[in-house]
Design a protein around this motif. Structure first.
Motif, mmCIF file in Angstrom:
data_model
loop_
_atom_site.group_PDB
_atom_site.id
_atom_site.type_symbol
_atom_site.label_atom_id
_atom_site.label_comp_id
_atom_site.label_asym_id
_atom_site.label_seq_id
_atom_site.Cartn_x
_atom_site.Cartn_y
_atom_site.Cartn_z
ATOM 1 N N VAL A 6 27.628 51.221 39.170
ATOM 2 C CA VAL A 6 28.350 49.966 38.927
ATOM 3 C C VAL A 6 29.115 50.018 37.613
ATOM 4 O O VAL A 6 30.260 49.572 37.537
ATOM 5 C CB VAL A 6 27.384 48.756 38.957
ATOM 6 N N GLU A 7 28.511 50.597 36.576
ATOM 7 C CA GLU A 7 29.175 50.622 35.272
ATOM 8 C C GLU A 7 30.419 51.506 35.248
ATOM 9 O O GLU A 7 31.202 51.440 34.308
ATOM 10 C CB GLU A 7 28.204 51.032 34.160
ATOM 11 N N GLU A 8 30.641 52.300 36.290
ATOM 12 C CA GLU A 8 31.838 53.137 36.382
ATOM 13 C C GLU A 8 32.870 52.584 37.367
ATOM 14 O O GLU A 8 33.938 53.150 37.533
ATOM 15 C CB GLU A 8 31.448 54.566 36.795
ATOM 16 N N ALA A 14 34.214 47.005 42.445
ATOM 17 C CA ALA A 14 33.075 46.096 42.280
ATOM 18 C C ALA A 14 33.258 44.835 43.115
ATOM 19 O O ALA A 14 32.319 44.361 43.755
ATOM 20 C CB ALA A 14 32.876 45.748 40.805
ATOM 21 N N THR A 44 24.533 42.349 39.530
ATOM 22 C CA THR A 44 25.061 43.436 38.700
ATOM 23 C C THR A 44 26.558 43.601 38.935
ATOM 24 O O THR A 44 27.332 43.787 37.990
ATOM 25 C CB THR A 44 24.315 44.750 39.012
ATOM 26 N N LEU A 45 26.979 43.533 40.189
ATOM 27 C CA LEU A 45 28.405 43.652 40.521
ATOM 28 C C LEU A 45 29.204 42.490 39.931
ATOM 29 O O LEU A 45 30.303 42.679 39.414
ATOM 30 C CB LEU A 45 28.588 43.714 42.039
ATOM 31 N N LYS A 47 28.498 40.778 37.266
ATOM 32 C CA LYS A 47 28.589 41.005 35.821
ATOM 33 C C LYS A 47 29.689 42.023 35.518
ATOM 34 O O LYS A 47 30.452 41.860 34.566
ATOM 35 C CB LYS A 47 27.239 41.489 35.292
ATOM 36 N N ARG A 48 29.797 43.084 36.330
ATOM 37 C CA ARG A 48 30.834 44.098 36.121
ATOM 38 C C ARG A 48 32.221 43.486 36.304
ATOM 39 O O ARG A 48 33.142 43.755 35.514
ATOM 40 C CB ARG A 48 30.631 45.264 37.099
ATOM 41 N N CYS A 49 32.394 42.663 37.337
ATOM 42 C CA CYS A 49 33.686 42.007 37.568
ATOM 43 C C CYS A 49 34.058 41.123 36.376
ATOM 44 O O CYS A 49 35.203 41.140 35.918
ATOM 45 C CB CYS A 49 33.662 41.185 38.848
ATOM 46 N N GLN A 51 33.070 41.460 33.299
ATOM 47 C CA GLN A 51 33.376 42.331 32.170
ATOM 48 C C GLN A 51 34.802 42.864 32.268
ATOM 49 O O GLN A 51 35.546 42.847 31.294
ATOM 50 C CB GLN A 51 32.382 43.501 32.138
ATOM 51 N N LYS A 52 35.196 43.341 33.464
ATOM 52 C CA LYS A 52 36.538 43.895 33.641
ATOM 53 C C LYS A 52 37.602 42.807 33.483
ATOM 54 O O LYS A 52 38.666 43.055 32.909
ATOM 55 C CB LYS A 52 36.668 44.585 35.002
#
Length: 80
Positions: A6-8, A14, A44-45, A47-49, A51-52
């Motif tokens: 996920v972090e990549e 995501a 988790t996904l 949170k990644r969205c 962040q981006k």
């Protein structure tokens, strides 16, 4: 689910996977244990969205414009 950590993931990756997770949870045909795992993956996904999106907003906010409204480059954003 994809093998990409996920972090990549890019925002688009995501978001696409998050939509799949939500679809599976909404159908309600997933066993309880799998639902919990899917919910955790979805969180988790999400949170990644977020962040981006924040990164993109900071880049847009850093663009400076000249007197005619044309971009002249970027300036550093505080804290980066």
């Amino acid at each position: 689910m994809t093998d990409t950590p996920v972090e990549e993931m890019s925002f688009e990756q995501a978001m696409a996977e998050l939509e799949k997770v939500v679809g599976q949870l909404e159908r309600g045909d997933v066993p309880l244990e799998d639902s919990i795992t899917l919910y955790e993956r979805g969180a988790t996904l999400k949170k990644r969205c977020e962040q981006k999106l924040k990164e993109a907003e900071e880049k847009v906010a850093a663009i400076t414009l000249d007197g005619d409204g044309n971009p002249t480059g970027t300036k550093p954003v505080e804290g980066l």
